[in-house]
Design a protein around this motif. Structure first.
Motif, PDB file in Angstrom:
ATOM      1  N   CYS A  65       0.388 -47.898 -40.269  1.00  0.00           N
ATOM      2  CA  CYS A  65      -0.193 -47.160 -39.218  1.00  0.00           C
ATOM      3  C   CYS A  65       0.385 -47.614 -37.957  1.00  0.00           C
ATOM      4  O   CYS A  65       0.563 -46.782 -37.011  1.00  0.00           O
ATOM      5  CB  CYS A  65      -1.534 -47.222 -39.320  1.00  0.00           C
ATOM      6  SG  CYS A  65      -2.410 -46.285 -40.625  1.00  0.00           S
ATOM      7  N   ALA A  66       0.335 -49.200 -37.526  1.00  0.00           N
ATOM      8  CA  ALA A  66       0.845 -49.535 -36.368  1.00  0.00           C
ATOM      9  C   ALA A  66       2.289 -49.384 -36.131  1.00  0.00           C
ATOM     10  O   ALA A  66       2.694 -49.041 -34.939  1.00  0.00           O
ATOM     11  CB  ALA A  66       0.538 -50.850 -36.391  1.00  0.00           C
ATOM     12  N   CYS A  67       2.874 -49.393 -37.119  1.00  0.00           N
ATOM     13  CA  CYS A  67       4.564 -49.113 -37.030  1.00  0.00           C
ATOM     14  C   CYS A  67       4.818 -47.710 -36.774  1.00  0.00           C
ATOM     15  O   CYS A  67       5.537 -47.247 -35.843  1.00  0.00           O
ATOM     16  CB  CYS A  67       5.124 -49.459 -38.231  1.00  0.00           C
ATOM     17  SG  CYS A  67       5.399 -51.172 -38.745  1.00  0.00           S
ATOM     18  N   GLU A  68       4.056 -46.773 -37.184  1.00  0.00           N
ATOM     19  CA  GLU A  68       4.013 -45.314 -37.124  1.00  0.00           C
ATOM     20  C   GLU A  68       3.728 -45.074 -35.674  1.00  0.00           C
ATOM     21  O   GLU A  68       4.464 -44.204 -34.862  1.00  0.00           O
ATOM     22  CB  GLU A  68       3.394 -44.493 -37.939  1.00  0.00           C
ATOM     23  CG  GLU A  68       3.736 -44.453 -39.248  1.00  0.00           C
ATOM     24  CD  GLU A  68       2.719 -43.737 -40.385  1.00  0.00           C
ATOM     25  OE1 GLU A  68       1.416 -43.337 -39.999  1.00  0.00           O
ATOM     26  OE2 GLU A  68       3.126 -43.831 -41.574  1.00  0.00           O
ATOM     27  N   ALA A  69       2.634 -45.556 -35.015  1.00  0.00           N
ATOM     28  CA  ALA A  69       2.190 -45.256 -33.683  1.00  0.00           C
ATOM     29  C   ALA A  69       3.367 -46.074 -32.830  1.00  0.00           C
ATOM     30  O   ALA A  69       3.485 -45.300 -31.772  1.00  0.00           O
ATOM     31  CB  ALA A  69       0.782 -45.961 -33.422  1.00  0.00           C
TER      32      ALA A  69
END
Length: 150
Positions: A104-108
């Protein structure tokens, strides 16, 4: 300050006669002092908490590799010793993000900086390191970002 937390934990371990904890904390202190000496030769006073966290993460990675090698060689007692040291060292590190949280952090980050290809990989990783210092295994994160950008 992280250095003080380590020293306080060492004092408690000495009082409690926890030999494994004492030995591990002394190893941490020795590694920090080595970094301090190297920093002084480079013109700095002492290492920062961020540098100490990086050192602790490196120590965890080394012990994980050693535990794997020991387990494969059938040396379970040595593998268990390494795992105990990992647990002690992790007490001084921030909570690591789970696989889903890393994804999720990478996607954000990819969305926030508008990354479109592998050329933006460095920007993504720099942003992740800025937002989540010490909370992500950046080796795994780079694999996730690379998959997203490919």
């Amino acid at each position: 300050m992280l250095r003080d937390q380590i020293n306080d934990a060492l004092k408690l371990a000495v009082k409690g006669q926890d030999k494994r904890r004492m030995a591990t904390l002394r190893l941490i202190n020795a590694a920090v002092k080595d970094r301090d000496i190297a920093a002084r030769t480079g013109g700095k006073d002492s290492v920062s908490d961020d540098e100490i966290r990086e050192l602790l993460q490196k120590m965890v990675r080394q012990r994980e590799e050693s535990a794997t090698v020991y387990a494969e060689a059938g040396r379970t007692e040595l593998a268990e010793q390494e795992r105990e040291e990992i647990a002690i060292i992790r007490d001084f590190l921030p909570r690591q993000l789970s696989e889903d949280e890393v994804r999720c952090a990478c996607e954000a980050v990819v969305k926030d900086i508008g990354a479109h290809g592998l050329r933006d990989m460095g920007k993504c990783m720099a942003t992740l390191k800025e937002r989540f210092p010490g909370q992500i295994d950046f080796g795994r994160a780079s694999t996730v970002v690379k998959q997203m950008l490919a």
